[in-house]
Design an enzyme around this catalytic site. Structure first.
Site, PDB file in Angstrom:
ATOM      1  N   SER A 168      -5.200  -3.280  -1.568  1.00 17.65           N
ATOM      2  CA  SER A 168      -4.830  -2.772  -2.886  1.00 17.65           C
ATOM      3  C   SER A 168      -4.602  -1.265  -2.858  1.00 17.65           C
ATOM      4  O   SER A 168      -5.430  -0.503  -2.354  1.00 17.65           O
ATOM      5  CB  SER A 168      -5.930  -3.112  -3.892  1.00 17.65           C
ATOM      6  OG  SER A 168      -5.466  -3.017  -5.212  1.00 17.65           O
ATOM      7  N   GLY A 169      -3.467  -0.837  -3.403  1.00 18.71           N
ATOM      8  CA  GLY A 169      -3.193   0.585  -3.577  1.00 18.71           C
ATOM      9  C   GLY A 169      -3.569   0.994  -4.982  1.00 18.71           C
ATOM     10  O   GLY A 169      -2.795   0.810  -5.920  1.00 18.71           O
TER      11      GLY A 169
END
Length: 372
Positions: free
Chosen positions: A290-291
């Site tokens: 996840s960014g």
């Protein structure tokens, strides 16, 4: 229709389901409650069936957030950012870390169009402000989340013209939410999601200030979903995501926090960090893929760039010792913005028949009813 309850096109928002949140929202319960801030979209939806790279199906777009009115958007704002989990991209962040400011519109799009959005923003600025960048540089903020589960992401369907349209179409007032702009092809906790916004008013020094939040939500597993303190994701296990094409867990969330309260860059970095609390309240914990990258800026202190002559500049700011109510507002706004992005989104089928269900409103309300 009450802007707190529905979007401009009539899609339900969280408060329209009777859900109750902490804090006092602004007029529109949107990032545009911060004076001068505007939001614009370009939404691309076309085709269905098997993926044919370059042809579709297309489920993508671009979002533009203007931190100042368009005629002033080349003037920098103090800013700070925070990377909760760095499996993503936000351009301009090195300059923000170094100088504590940025200028020009912020754009959010899909992962493989992030560079184009950045470059198109510079081209827009060079055309819009004749001569301004003849002997100067531009490092605009562009951010991304991955929509390749539904979208022909390698077809590169977002063009310069779409970026220009999102910027030129940016407006104040109520903001559309759900499957629009950069959020068109996104999902959250196994439900369709995308673009969402909310705001909170904070009284300080005899004046009301606003903290506005905007998210492009594309994170979280179904079992993580937590709404108003209740972990309810598994109650929807019968509503499956249809994965005709395997997915490798790509996910992200971009959050943009705006305020008209005066803060210095180090304080805005701290406010950006509090978006993490809003994500955590929804059940997110920063999965490996996840960014989760967050930006905060203040529209106060307009004159923060030196001129031709040497001169000392001045700035105002809320003391660090009094910042807690703004931290709380940031966390509350991001939490509600994420939920708005889900509630305003309908189900969507994309490439190869991949399908994401909508979060069912009646079932959500019934699950939360025992807690009021």
């Amino acid at each position: 229709m009450n802007a707190h309850h529905a979007t401009p096109t009539g899609k339900r928002r969280a408060r329209g389901l009777g859900l109750r949140f902490e804090g006092r929202p602004g007029r529109w319960n949107a990032i545009t409650d911060v004076p001068g801030v505007a939001v614009g979209y370009a939404t691309l939806i076309a085709g269905q069936g098997p993926l044919v790279p370059g042809r579709g199906p297309v489920r993508t777009g671009v979002t533009a957030i203007l931190p100042r009115p368009v005629e002033e958007v080349q003037a920098p704002v103090f800013a700070g950012f925070h990377s909760f989990n760095g499996n993503g991209e936000m351009t301009g962040s090195h300059y923000i870390a170094e100088a504590g400011k940025f200028a020009l519109p912020v754009t959010i799009t899909n992962t493989h169009s992030c560079g184009l959005a950045r470059d198109a923003t510079i081209r827009w600025a060079v055309r819009r402000f004749a001569g301004r960048f003849d002997e100067d540089f531009a490092l605009p903020v562009a951010a991304e989340t991955y929509d390749g589960f539904l979208n022909d992401i390698n077809g590169f369907h977002v063009t310069e013209e779409h970026v220009f349209a999102a910027i030129d179409g940016a407006a104040a007032g109520p903001v559309e939410e759900g499957s629009v702009g950069g959020g068109t092809g996104m999902k959250c906790f196994g439900f369709k999601a995308g673009s969402g916004t909310a705001s909170r008013c904070v009284a300080y020094g005899g004046q009301d200030y606003t903290v506005g939040a905007f998210v492009q939500a594309n994170f979280g597993a179904r079992g993580d979903l937590t709404v108003l303190g209740r972990r309810i994701g598994t109650a929807f296990d019968d509503l499956a995501v249809r994965r005709v094409t395997p997915e490798r867990g790509a996910s992200s969330i971009i959050a943009v926090l705006a305020t008209d309260a005066p803060f210095l860059p180090h304080q805005l970095r701290r406010i950006a960090q509090r978006a993490t609390v809003g994500v955590a309240r929804m059940g997110g914990f920063g999965r490996h893929g996840s960014g989760d990258i967050f930006l905060a800026f203040s529209t106060a202190n307009a004159a923060i760039m030196g001129g031709a002559a040497e001169a000392l500049l001045g700035a105002r700011w809320v003391p660090d010792e009094d910042i807690d109510p703004f931290f709380e507002a940031a966390a509350q706004g991001v939490e509600e913005a994420i939920l708005n992005s889900m509630i305003a989104s309908g189900e969507m089928e994309g490439r190869d028949g991949n399908f994401i269900p909508a979060l069912p409103h009646d079932r959500l309300r019934a699950l939360l009813a025992p807690a009021g």
